[in-house]
Design an enzyme around this catalytic site. Sequence first.
Site, PDB file in Angstrom:
ATOM      1  N   THR A  31       0.828  -1.210   0.000  1.00 37.78           N
ATOM      2  CA  THR A  31       0.000   0.000   0.000  1.00 37.78           C
ATOM      3  C   THR A  31       0.860   1.258   0.000  1.00 37.78           C
ATOM      4  OG1 THR A  31      -0.101  -0.284   2.380  1.00 37.78           O
ATOM      5  CG2 THR A  31      -2.041  -0.966   1.132  1.00 37.78           C
ATOM      6  N   ASP A  32       2.147   1.137   0.399  1.00 37.46           N
ATOM      7  CA  ASP A  32       2.932   2.379   0.596  1.00 37.46           C
ATOM      8  C   ASP A  32       3.150   3.145  -0.705  1.00 37.46           C
ATOM      9  OD1 ASP A  32       4.867   0.521  -0.305  1.00 37.46           O
ATOM     10  OD2 ASP A  32       6.378   1.093   1.191  1.00 37.46           O
ATOM     11  N   GLY A 118      17.244 -10.825   2.746  1.00 37.14           N
ATOM     12  CA  GLY A 118      16.237 -11.542   1.959  1.00 37.14           C
ATOM     13  C   GLY A 118      15.095 -12.090   2.795  1.00 37.14           C
ATOM     14  N   GLY A 120      12.634 -10.314   4.147  1.00 30.16           N
ATOM     15  CA  GLY A 120      11.446  -9.461   4.156  1.00 30.16           C
ATOM     16  C   GLY A 120      11.369  -8.634   5.423  1.00 30.16           C
ATOM     17  N   SER A 122      13.543  -6.178   5.922  1.00 29.09           N
ATOM     18  CA  SER A 122      14.113  -4.896   5.553  1.00 29.09           C
ATOM     19  C   SER A 122      15.567  -4.681   5.967  1.00 29.09           C
ATOM     20  CB  SER A 122      13.230  -3.806   6.146  1.00 29.09           C
ATOM     21  OG  SER A 122      13.246  -2.733   5.315  1.00 29.09           O
ATOM     22  N   ASP A 166       9.809   1.190   4.624  1.00 25.29           N
ATOM     23  CA  ASP A 166      10.943   0.570   5.313  1.00 25.29           C
ATOM     24  C   ASP A 166      11.896   1.613   5.894  1.00 25.29           C
ATOM     25  OD1 ASP A 166       9.671  -1.601   4.242  1.00 25.29           O
ATOM     26  OD2 ASP A 166      11.208  -2.051   2.749  1.00 25.29           O
ATOM     27  N   TYR A 215       7.690  -6.947  -8.412  1.00 20.87           N
ATOM     28  CA  TYR A 215       7.432  -5.690  -7.687  1.00 20.87           C
ATOM     29  C   TYR A 215       7.217  -4.549  -8.689  1.00 20.87           C
ATOM     30  CZ  TYR A 215       7.823  -2.366  -3.804  1.00 20.87           C
ATOM     31  OH  TYR A 215       7.556  -1.399  -2.862  1.00 20.87           O
TER      32      TYR A 215
HETATM   33  C1  GLA Z   1       9.037  -3.925   0.212  1.00 17.63           C
HETATM   34  C2  GLA Z   1       9.198  -2.446  -0.121  1.00 17.63           C
HETATM   35  C3  GLA Z   1       8.227  -1.585   0.688  1.00 17.63           C
HETATM   36  C4  GLA Z   1       6.804  -2.128   0.561  1.00 17.63           C
HETATM   37  C5  GLA Z   1       6.754  -3.627   0.821  1.00 17.63           C
HETATM   38  C6  GLA Z   1       5.393  -4.212   0.576  1.00 17.63           C
HETATM   39  O1  GLA Z   1       9.426  -4.141   1.542  1.00 17.63           O
HETATM   40  O2  GLA Z   1      10.521  -2.019   0.154  1.00 17.63           O
HETATM   41  O3  GLA Z   1       8.309  -0.239   0.277  1.00 17.63           O
HETATM   42  O4  GLA Z   1       6.254  -1.807  -0.683  1.00 17.63           O
HETATM   43  O5  GLA Z   1       7.693  -4.324   0.028  1.00 17.63           O
HETATM   44  O6  GLA Z   1       4.460  -3.710   1.472  1.00 17.63           O
END
Ligand code: GLA
Length: 379
Positions: A31-32, A118, A120, A122, A166, A215
């Site tokens: 959603t960001d 990797g 998720g 961040s 993130d 993405y």
């Molecule tokens: C990754 C991107 C974020 C966000 C997420 C999904 O972490 O870096 O900006 O879009 O995916 O919510």
Amino acid sequence: MREAFARVFGSAQGVRVFRGPGRVNLIGEHTDYNLGFVLPMALDLACFTAVAPNGGDKLRVYSEDMQQSREWTVKDLESLEPAHDWGDYVAGVAQQLVRAGYPVAPVNLLIRSTVPVGSGLSSSAALETSTALALLGDRRMEPLELVRLCRRAENEFVGMPCGIMDQYISVFGREGAAVKIDCRSLEHEVVQLPPDVAIIAVNTMVKHELGQSAYRDRVRECAEAVEVIRGIRPGVESLRDVDVATFEIAAEQIPPVPRKRARHVVTEDARVEAFMAASKRGDLETMGALFVASHRSLQNDYEVSCEELDFLVDTALGLPGVLGARMTGGGFGGCTVNLVRPQNAEEFSEKITAAYKERFGITPAVYRCKPSAGAGEIC
Ligand code: GLA
């Protein structure tokens, strides 16, 4: 980190250490970049960047995880091109600092991270924020400017069209709380979660190659949906401007794939609001149900889940004390996030580990998430 710094660079004189946390996103996925809502929390898993002047003309960096170094002449930073490896995160941040009027001094950097790459969670934003602070040293920068600068490093130098979540949470994280971010106004609200729930991340230990190109595709497909909706409702600039009722009216005119993507984003924004309300009333059952709805939407409409993530979610939902489970982050691997009654946390960890190991032959890492403070210097 002083000993390691001295080992790598010969001296640890004047070393300072800066920390940038990773994050887990509770709800509000993909959603960001559609300027909607997200609800992440910063973790105690973090990247630590140690820094000291080197008296030369180069920016040098050593990564303990990669066991590799990179170096650039500081006067070349402004026009540097990416090398398509881990060093790009450091070089990209340095370049953005130079371009923003913050010259980068010749320093040595040592990077140590506890955020699994990797996963998720961040690791890249953690590296960006800790590096930016290390390179700034005593110079002050507004926190929101720091967030934007780190995101630009990723968008423009690394070449990943990520949203702002993130980097934002890595800077604005709060100990003991989640943070709801409005990705359009860039304002946030600190959210105390009910005390009687454990937040547990489970790492699939896989990262499918597809992730990056998918993405980009999702970003484009969302823009396509916005184009169509704008024809019906002028003034709509992003999916943030579209509520569920408006989406229903426009849906038939949107081609099938962008329609599914938009349906995820529009309903996910609504789920963030509903999750906030449920959390404020301490309604754990509803919070859990929203987790599951979010996962199904990511799985079926946004199509960013994978077999391993789906297995972890479906398995979790059959375990005692589990209120909800969903994938977190970009998808195609990485982690799930689970809401579990604290008294069942240990059993959950054991059972999910055993089941995943049996199915995929891989031991998943399990983390009890502890909401932590945002980036800063550590003593
Ligand atoms: C990754 C991107 C974020 C966000 C997420 C999904 O972490 O870096 O900006 O879009 O995916 O919510």
